[in-house]
Design a protein around this motif. Structure first.
Motif, mmCIF file in Angstrom:
data_model
loop_
_atom_site.group_PDB
_atom_site.id
_atom_site.type_symbol
_atom_site.label_atom_id
_atom_site.label_comp_id
_atom_site.label_asym_id
_atom_site.label_seq_id
_atom_site.Cartn_x
_atom_site.Cartn_y
_atom_site.Cartn_z
ATOM 1 N N LEU A 132 3.605 12.165 -13.892
ATOM 2 C CA LEU A 132 4.359 10.930 -13.660
ATOM 3 C C LEU A 132 3.481 9.861 -13.020
ATOM 4 N N PHE A 133 2.646 10.283 -12.087
ATOM 5 C CA PHE A 133 1.726 9.352 -11.450
ATOM 6 C C PHE A 133 0.757 8.768 -12.478
ATOM 7 N N LEU A 134 0.274 9.610 -13.390
ATOM 8 C CA LEU A 134 -0.617 9.162 -14.461
ATOM 9 C C LEU A 134 0.091 8.155 -15.366
ATOM 10 N N ILE A 135 1.320 8.470 -15.782
ATOM 11 C CA ILE A 135 2.066 7.573 -16.671
ATOM 12 C C ILE A 135 2.319 6.231 -15.980
ATOM 13 N N GLY A 136 2.720 6.286 -14.712
ATOM 14 C CA GLY A 136 2.953 5.054 -13.971
ATOM 15 C C GLY A 136 1.697 4.197 -13.869
ATOM 16 N N SER A 137 0.557 4.835 -13.661
ATOM 17 C CA SER A 137 -0.710 4.100 -13.578
ATOM 18 C C SER A 137 -1.042 3.428 -14.906
ATOM 19 N N LEU A 138 -0.792 4.146 -16.012
ATOM 20 C CA LEU A 138 -1.056 3.573 -17.337
ATOM 21 C C LEU A 138 -0.123 2.403 -17.629
ATOM 22 N N VAL A 139 1.143 2.542 -17.253
ATOM 23 C CA VAL A 139 2.101 1.449 -17.454
ATOM 24 C C VAL A 139 1.649 0.208 -16.684
ATOM 25 N N ALA A 140 1.231 0.397 -15.429
ATOM 26 C CA ALA A 140 0.774 -0.737 -14.627
ATOM 27 C C ALA A 140 -0.518 -1.329 -15.177
ATOM 28 N N ALA A 141 -1.421 -0.460 -15.684
ATOM 29 C CA ALA A 141 -2.692 -0.947 -16.230
ATOM 30 C C ALA A 141 -2.478 -1.804 -17.474
ATOM 31 N N LEU A 142 -1.474 -1.449 -18.282
ATOM 32 C CA LEU A 142 -1.213 -2.147 -19.537
ATOM 33 C C LEU A 142 -0.179 -3.265 -19.380
ATOM 34 N N ALA A 143 0.311 -3.458 -18.157
ATOM 35 C CA ALA A 143 1.409 -4.402 -17.926
ATOM 36 C C ALA A 143 1.000 -5.826 -18.292
ATOM 37 N N ASP A 144 1.923 -6.529 -18.987
ATOM 38 C CA ASP A 144 1.698 -7.936 -19.293
ATOM 39 C C ASP A 144 2.720 -8.831 -18.590
ATOM 40 N N SER A 145 3.436 -8.241 -17.614
ATOM 41 C CA SER A 145 4.382 -9.017 -16.817
ATOM 42 C C SER A 145 4.566 -8.312 -15.484
ATOM 43 N N ILE A 146 5.097 -9.038 -14.529
ATOM 44 C CA ILE A 146 5.318 -8.456 -13.213
ATOM 45 C C ILE A 146 6.346 -7.340 -13.266
ATOM 46 N N GLN A 147 7.305 -7.459 -14.200
ATOM 47 C CA GLN A 147 8.343 -6.426 -14.306
ATOM 48 C C GLN A 147 7.741 -5.079 -14.690
ATOM 49 N N TRP A 148 6.757 -5.087 -15.573
ATOM 50 C CA TRP A 148 6.137 -3.829 -15.974
ATOM 51 C C TRP A 148 5.262 -3.241 -14.869
ATOM 52 N N VAL A 149 4.684 -4.100 -14.052
ATOM 53 C CA VAL A 149 3.946 -3.588 -12.897
ATOM 54 C C VAL A 149 4.905 -2.887 -11.937
ATOM 55 N N ILE A 150 6.079 -3.472 -11.728
ATOM 56 C CA ILE A 150 7.084 -2.858 -10.855
ATOM 57 C C ILE A 150 7.495 -1.496 -11.403
ATOM 58 N N ILE A 151 7.729 -1.432 -12.719
ATOM 59 C CA ILE A 151 8.111 -0.159 -13.343
ATOM 60 C C ILE A 151 6.987 0.866 -13.167
ATOM 61 N N GLY A 152 5.742 0.426 -13.377
ATOM 62 C CA GLY A 152 4.613 1.338 -13.224
ATOM 63 C C GLY A 152 4.489 1.863 -11.802
ATOM 64 N N ARG A 153 4.645 0.986 -10.830
ATOM 65 C CA ARG A 153 4.552 1.406 -9.436
ATOM 66 C C ARG A 153 5.697 2.362 -9.069
ATOM 67 N N ALA A 154 6.884 2.088 -9.602
ATOM 68 C CA ALA A 154 8.011 2.985 -9.339
ATOM 69 C C ALA A 154 7.759 4.363 -9.944
ATOM 70 N N LEU A 155 7.181 4.398 -11.145
ATOM 71 C CA LEU A 155 6.845 5.678 -11.770
ATOM 72 C C LEU A 155 5.773 6.412 -10.976
ATOM 73 N N GLN A 156 4.797 5.680 -10.459
ATOM 74 C CA GLN A 156 3.790 6.312 -9.609
ATOM 75 C C GLN A 156 4.444 7.037 -8.431
ATOM 76 N N GLY A 157 5.372 6.358 -7.776
ATOM 77 C CA GLY A 157 6.037 6.951 -6.622
ATOM 78 C C GLY A 157 6.930 8.118 -6.974
ATOM 79 N N SER A 158 7.477 8.121 -8.199
ATOM 80 C CA SER A 158 8.397 9.196 -8.586
ATOM 81 C C SER A 158 7.702 10.548 -8.701
#
Length: 451
Positions: free
Chosen positions: A82-108
């Motif tokens: 989950l931490f890996l997936i969250g990091s990838l989501v944040a790395a590929l994010a093209d908006s602040i909303q996707w960074v938030i989702i990525g950070r939330a996944l990291q914490g999960s």
């Protein structure tokens, strides 16, 4: 410690620290870069900084309990995934909303409780504290390292590159788990190392533990809210982001040295209340100092050294107080709730810091920290200081299987120096709180000898 125990402790500490390094590396730089993302507002930037805290708090205890059912390593692998997936989501994010989702996944991917439980599985009772200490030290070092390496790395590889690096750290954690950390012969519940479901109600109603939970909550709220705006202040004061480490490094090193005499004063000289009150009061004044002088770099450096000293000091003293305050056999549950409180504080620090920034301007965020510390000062002023008792676990001999629990507990309480005793027949141990100055250790030894 045996060679296998040292290997397990080192491997698990490395997994824990690489994950925390990945979470913390963006802390000193995310506020600088997130504002340039599509859809960014100060509130959403603050939420991106603190989002990991909410999911970490929500999933930490449940995943720890799940590890009792399906095993430690599967939960840790899942959390790292989950931490890996969250990091990838944040790395590929093209908006602040996707960074938030990525950070939330990291914490999960909240694997703290499972790692601590696995440490307990792989170490003997008498050396378990050393294994736990290795993990605690690794977390403190990862936080310090993150503040120093985050800014220059971001200058080299960008904020997305920092998240890609975090994803690699997750893979490194999986490799360490597979190649370094042994498989436990069996996994059992360790009441002094992990949460136990039927103890939660009692722990969250304990008035002293509640105050300590609020203390760590307020500490992390203040700390995370600071990083919502501090990097922006440093840039406005003329310090390029790639040089922010030049301010953080001396502050971190100073803090590590400066906290030591205060820990000695609190733990060995019995001045815990004075140290707590003084620390929180100075923290409030430091936040006011950031508000007034955030454009004066040398003063900001001094204030950072003071704040990091207080943070490191309280990160050591508050868990010690939780350990002393928790009834015998409930330390794991008490520490689980305490840790969750810290992550809720981190989430609200980002959220409230972002809200204050959006509504009242960047400098108002420092006042959030100051007001939090002032509220905390009222709380700590009347905090009952737990009695200075040590914890001791004894492996029971034959008596543990043949005597009734009440009778065995009564016999243990008759031993001079034993203040609390809880028998865990499923573990084959007795959890004790003792006054080491009065304890008859020879008499206690007879219980593990089967007398």
């Amino acid at each position: 410690m045996l060679a296998s125990e040292r290997r397990a402790a080192a491997g698990l500490a490395a997994i824990f620290s690489t994950r925390m390094l990945g979470l913390f590396m963006v802390l000193p730089v995310l506020a600088l870069y997130a504002h340039d993302l599509p859809g960014a507002t100060p509130l959403l930037v603050g939420l991106a900084i603190g989002a990991y805290g909410l999911t970490q708090a929500l999933f930490q205890i449940p995943l720890g309990l799940l590890s009792d059912r399906i095993g430690r390593k599967p939960v840790i692998y899942g959390g790292l995934a989950l931490f890996l997936i969250g990091s990838l989501v944040a790395a590929l994010a093209d908006s602040i909303q996707w960074v938030i989702i990525g950070r939330a996944l990291q914490g999960s991917g909240a694997i703290a409780a499972a790692i601590i439980a696995l440490t307990a599985d792989l170490t003997r009772d008498e050396v378990r504290t050393k294994g736990m200490a290795a993990i605690g030290i690794s977390v403190a070092l990862s936080f310090a390292a993150a503040l120093v390496v985050g800014p220059p790395l971001t200058g080299l590889i960008g904020i997305s590159g920092l998240f890609w690096l975090t994803a690699l750290l997750a893979l490194a954690g999986m490799l360490l788990l597979a190649q370094v950390v042994p498989d436990p012969e069996r996994s059992t519940v360790h009441r002094d190392a992990q949460p136990v479901l039927d103890q939660l109600a009692g722990v969250v109603r304990d008035p002293v533990l509640i105050r300590l939970d609020l203390a760590i909550f307020m500490l992390h709220l203040t700390m995370v809210s600071l990083f919502v705006v501090l990097p922006l202040s440093l840039r406005e004061a003329g310090l390029p982001v790639t040089e922010h480490w030049m301010l953080y490094l001396p502050a971190v090193l100073t803090a590590i040295l400066a906290m030591v005499p205060f820990i000695v004063l609190a733990e060995r000289r019995g001045r815990v209340r004075s140290v707590l009150i003084g620390s929180v009061a100075v923290l409030a004044l430091s936040m006011l100092g950031f508000y007034l002088f955030n454009q004066t770099l040398w003063l900001v450096g001094v204030l950072l050294a003071v704040v990091f000293t207080i943070f490191n000091l309280l990160e050591a003293v508050l868990p010690s107080l939780v350990s002393k305050a928790a009834p015998a056999g409930t330390k794991g549950t008490a520490m689980g709730v305490f840790s969750s409180s810290q992550f809720v504080g981190a989430f609200l620090g980002g959220l409230l810091g972002g809200l204050a920034h959006e509504q009242f301007g960047g400098e108002a965020v420092y006042l959030v920290g100051m007001l939090t510390a002032l509220l905390w000062l009222r709380l700590v002023w009347t905090l009952p200081i737990p009695e200075n008792l040590s914890r001791h676990v004894i492996a029971l001999g034959a008596s543990g299987a043949t005597l009734d629990v009440a009778g065995l507990e009564r016999r243990l309480l008759e031993v001079p120096g034993v203040k609390e005793a809880v028998i865990a027949l499923d573990e084959g141990v007795a959890y004790l709180k003792v006054d080491s100055r009065q304890t008859d250790w020879a008499r206690l030894q007879t219980f593990s000898a089967g007398a």
